[in-house]
Write a protein that holds these residues in place. Structure first.
Motif, PDB file in Angstrom:
ATOM      1  N   ASP A  53       0.850  -1.184   0.000  1.00 53.86           N
ATOM      2  CA  ASP A  53       0.000   0.000   0.000  1.00 53.86           C
ATOM      3  C   ASP A  53       0.888   1.238   0.000  1.00 53.86           C
ATOM      4  N   ALA A  54       0.428   2.310  -0.595  1.00 49.49           N
ATOM      5  CA  ALA A  54       1.211   3.544  -0.637  1.00 49.49           C
ATOM      6  C   ALA A  54       1.327   4.209   0.739  1.00 49.49           C
ATOM      7  N   ALA A  55       0.382   3.930   1.627  1.00 54.19           N
ATOM      8  CA  ALA A  55       0.420   4.524   2.969  1.00 54.19           C
ATOM      9  C   ALA A  55       1.519   3.864   3.800  1.00 54.19           C
ATOM     10  N   LYS A  61       2.042  -4.407   6.558  1.00 57.35           N
ATOM     11  CA  LYS A  61       0.918  -5.335   6.728  1.00 57.35           C
ATOM     12  C   LYS A  61       0.617  -6.010   5.392  1.00 57.35           C
ATOM     13  N   SER A  62       0.908  -7.314   5.311  1.00 60.96           N
ATOM     14  CA  SER A  62       0.769  -8.028   4.035  1.00 60.96           C
ATOM     15  C   SER A  62      -0.660  -8.011   3.498  1.00 60.96           C
ATOM     16  N   ALA A  63      -1.652  -7.856   4.363  1.00 57.67           N
ATOM     17  CA  ALA A  63      -3.043  -7.812   3.919  1.00 57.67           C
ATOM     18  C   ALA A  63      -3.310  -6.608   3.012  1.00 57.67           C
ATOM     19  N   PHE A  64      -2.419  -5.622   3.036  1.00 54.51           N
ATOM     20  CA  PHE A  64      -2.596  -4.423   2.223  1.00 54.51           C
ATOM     21  C   PHE A  64      -1.657  -4.385   1.023  1.00 54.51           C
ATOM     22  N   SER A  65      -1.020  -5.510   0.716  1.00 55.34           N
ATOM     23  CA  SER A  65      -0.163  -5.618  -0.470  1.00 55.34           C
ATOM     24  C   SER A  65      -0.938  -6.296  -1.591  1.00 55.34           C
ATOM     25  N   VAL A  66      -0.578  -5.988  -2.830  1.00 54.26           N
ATOM     26  CA  VAL A  66      -1.189  -6.634  -3.983  1.00 54.26           C
ATOM     27  C   VAL A  66      -0.698  -8.075  -4.034  1.00 54.26           C
ATOM     28  N   VAL A  76       2.790 -14.714   2.654  1.00 58.10           N
ATOM     29  CA  VAL A  76       1.902 -13.942   3.523  1.00 58.10           C
ATOM     30  C   VAL A  76       2.664 -13.240   4.640  1.00 58.10           C
ATOM     31  N   ALA A  77       3.796 -13.768   5.058  1.00 55.30           N
ATOM     32  CA  ALA A  77       4.537 -13.184   6.170  1.00 55.30           C
ATOM     33  C   ALA A  77       4.993 -11.755   5.874  1.00 55.30           C
ATOM     34  N   ASN A  78       5.306 -11.483   4.610  1.00 53.60           N
ATOM     35  CA  ASN A  78       5.805 -10.151   4.283  1.00 53.60           C
ATOM     36  C   ASN A  78       5.096  -9.485   3.106  1.00 53.60           C
ATOM     37  N   GLY A  79       4.140 -10.168   2.486  1.00 50.25           N
ATOM     38  CA  GLY A  79       3.392  -9.574   1.383  1.00 50.25           C
ATOM     39  C   GLY A  79       4.127  -9.561   0.062  1.00 50.25           C
ATOM     40  N   TYR A  80       5.091 -10.469  -0.110  1.00 48.72           N
ATOM     41  CA  TYR A  80       5.834 -10.556  -1.364  1.00 48.72           C
ATOM     42  C   TYR A  80       5.169 -11.532  -2.317  1.00 48.72           C
TER      43      TYR A  80
END
Length: 107
Positions: A53-55, A61-66, A76-80
């Motif tokens: 996320d840009a914020a 928070k990986s839940a806010f990554s594409v 899921v641990a890092n949103g990669y």
């Protein structure tokens, strides 16, 4: 782009790559020449795309990554989005810059 070996993490932003312009069902590609730090430890690294996320307060928070729809890419641990495992070694083909101190894009 992120390189992560589980202990050390390197990242570089590809400013001219805009995933917001990638259309569903259409192959998207880009190329980049990257320079690794000269003192980067030898070993295996996960080569990943991280699209947070840009914020600033949501980036960790990986839940806010594409998340890509491809199977077996999401960390899921890092949103990669893990694309590949690469091996870094000092004797790799290509030029060596003993003054390189950061992970950066060359072009």
């Amino acid at each position: 782009v992120v390189l992560d070996n589980g202990v050390k993490r390197y990242q570089v932003q590809l400013k001219d790559v805009d995933p917001r312009r990638w259309n569903s069902g259409v192959d998207a590609s880009f190329s980049a020449r990257l320079e690794l730090p000269y003192n980067m430890p030898v070993g295996d690294y996960k080569l990943s795309l991280w699209l947070p996320d840009a914020a600033a307060n949501l980036q960790a928070k990986s839940a806010f990554s594409v998340r890509f729809a491809n199977s077996d890419t999401w960390n899921v641990a890092n949103g990669y989005n893990v694309l590949k495992i690469i091996h870094v070694e000092k004797k790799a083909a290509g030029g060596i810059n003993a003054k390189a101190t950061i992970f950066r894009r060359l072009d």
